[in-house]
Design an enzyme around this catalytic site. Sequence first.
Site, mmCIF file in Angstrom:
data_model
loop_
_atom_site.group_PDB
_atom_site.id
_atom_site.type_symbol
_atom_site.label_atom_id
_atom_site.label_comp_id
_atom_site.label_asym_id
_atom_site.label_seq_id
_atom_site.Cartn_x
_atom_site.Cartn_y
_atom_site.Cartn_z
ATOM 1 N N ARG A 154 0.845 -1.207 0.000
ATOM 2 C CA ARG A 154 0.000 0.000 0.000
ATOM 3 C C ARG A 154 0.882 1.260 0.000
ATOM 4 N NH1 ARG A 154 -3.010 -3.659 -0.901
ATOM 5 N NH2 ARG A 154 -4.485 -4.620 0.535
ATOM 6 N N GLU A 180 -13.459 -15.289 8.408
ATOM 7 C CA GLU A 180 -13.305 -14.659 7.091
ATOM 8 C C GLU A 180 -12.827 -15.649 6.032
ATOM 9 O OE1 GLU A 180 -10.603 -11.303 6.815
ATOM 10 O OE2 GLU A 180 -11.076 -10.992 4.709
ATOM 11 N N LYS A 238 -17.264 -12.629 7.906
ATOM 12 C CA LYS A 238 -16.723 -11.612 6.988
ATOM 13 C C LYS A 238 -16.479 -12.278 5.642
ATOM 14 C CE LYS A 238 -12.836 -8.445 6.378
ATOM 15 N NZ LYS A 238 -12.074 -7.375 7.000
ATOM 16 N N SER A 245 -13.929 -5.807 1.264
ATOM 17 C CA SER A 245 -14.110 -5.132 -0.029
ATOM 18 C C SER A 245 -13.347 -5.837 -1.140
ATOM 19 C CB SER A 245 -13.754 -3.650 0.057
ATOM 20 O OG SER A 245 -12.432 -3.422 0.460
ATOM 21 N N GLY A 266 -10.959 -5.562 -3.215
ATOM 22 C CA GLY A 266 -10.467 -5.021 -4.485
ATOM 23 C C GLY A 266 -11.550 -4.263 -5.249
ATOM 24 N N ARG A 319 -9.298 -1.660 2.050
ATOM 25 C CA ARG A 319 -9.015 -0.730 0.958
ATOM 26 C C ARG A 319 -10.176 0.217 0.682
ATOM 27 N NH1 ARG A 319 -7.143 -5.572 -2.751
ATOM 28 N NH2 ARG A 319 -8.264 -6.637 -1.092
HETATM 29 P P1 13P Z 1 -10.224 -5.348 1.989
HETATM 30 O O1 13P Z 1 -11.523 -4.703 2.342
HETATM 31 O O2 13P Z 1 -9.186 -4.384 1.458
HETATM 32 O O3 13P Z 1 -10.403 -6.574 1.156
HETATM 33 O O4 13P Z 1 -9.571 -5.825 3.354
HETATM 34 C C1 13P Z 1 -10.376 -6.414 4.289
HETATM 35 C C2 13P Z 1 -9.612 -7.418 5.035
HETATM 36 O O5 13P Z 1 -9.540 -7.364 6.238
HETATM 37 C C3 13P Z 1 -8.979 -8.506 4.289
HETATM 38 O O6 13P Z 1 -8.575 -9.483 5.165
#
Ligand code: 13P
Length: 337
Positions: free
Chosen positions: A33, A177, A219, A261, A263, A293
Site C-alpha cells: 500500500r 473470514e 466476513k 471489499s 479489491g 481498501r
Molecule cells: P479489503 O476490504 O481491502 O479486502 O480488506 C479487508 C480485510 O480485512 C482482508 O482481510
Amino acid sequence: MNVAQLSSVAEAMVADNKGLLAADESTGTIKKRFDSINIESTEEARRDYRETLFTTNGLGDFISGVILFDETIRQSAADGTRLAEILERQGILPGIKVDAGAKPLAGSDGETVTEGLDGLAGRVAEYVDLGAKFAKWRAVIKIGDHIPSRACIHVNAHALARYAKICQEGGLVPIVEPEVLMDGGHTIERCADVTEATLNAVYDELYAQGVVLEGTILKPNMVISGKECPKQAGVDEVAVATVAILKRTVPSAVPGIMFLSGGQTEIQATEHLHAMNANHAPLPWKLSYSYGRALQEGALKAWGGNNANRQSAQAMLLNRARQNSSACAATYTGEAA
Ligand code: 13P
C-alpha cells in the site's frame, strides 16, 4: 466460555449503521500500500499513518471496531498514548488479526491454507490483556480452471473453526473470514457456486467443533464477477446473488455479516452494500462492512506520507465511513458532487 459476553461484543460490532475498519494489513501488505504512494514502510511511517486514521474526530459515529495488526496493538501515538487506547476513547473496540497468513498448500496447484493455530491460545490471552475484544482470521480461496479443490476448501474451513473455538474460549469474538478472491476471469455464477460451497463447508466445521454462532461475525466476499471477466455484473445483480447465497448458507443465529471489499472500488463497495440493505430487507442478520481498501484508499493518498496532510486524510476516511454507514441504513444517495 462466557457466551453472554461474546454475544454482547458481537452485537456491539454490528450496532446499527456501524461497521469495522480493517487496518490490520500485515507488514508485507502495508508495504504494498505504501509503495503505491512511494512511501517507505518504516515502523514510524506505519505508526503515523494509523495514528492519522484512528484520531479522526467522529470516527466512532460510524465505526464500531478496528482490526489491528500485532505491531499496531503494541504501538503508541507520537504523544505516548497507546493506539488501542485512542480507539477506546472514541468508543471503538480494538480487534486483532491472529492468523499468520495464507501459505502454499502442499500438493496443490497454487492454492493456500492459512496458518497460525500453533500457540494461538497463548497469543489470544496476551491480546486480551492488550485490550482486544475480537479477532480475525482470513482464509483465501482462489478460483481458477481446476481450483478451488475440495481439499483446499476443507482444510481452510477446518482451520477457521479451530481458530474460532480457541478465540471464544479465550474471550475474543472470532471474525470468520473465508475470502473467495475476485482475481481471474470467472463469471458471477462461478463465484456464487464457489462461495456457496465454501460457506457450507465453513458452517459444517463451525457446527462440528461446537463454535457458538451467536458469538461470531462472518466476513465474506460479495458474490461478484471476476475482475477480468468481460461481463461485469451490475449492482443489483451482485446484491441479489450475494443475498441468495448467504440465505442458503448462513444460520440466522449469526448476528452480523460484515463484508470485505476485496479489491472493489470505494464506491462499488458502498453501492453493493446499500443495494442489499435497501432491496432485500428483512434479513436474519445485520449486513455491514469491514472494509480495508474501500475505506482507506482515498485517505492513504491524501496523507501521502506527510502528517501535514492529516486533516484531509481524516476527512476522506470520515466521508467513506459515513457513506458506508448510510449504506447500512439503506439511505445512501450517491456521492456529493
Ligand atoms: P479489503 O476490504 O481491502 O479486502 O480488506 C479487508 C480485510 O480485512 C482482508 O482481510
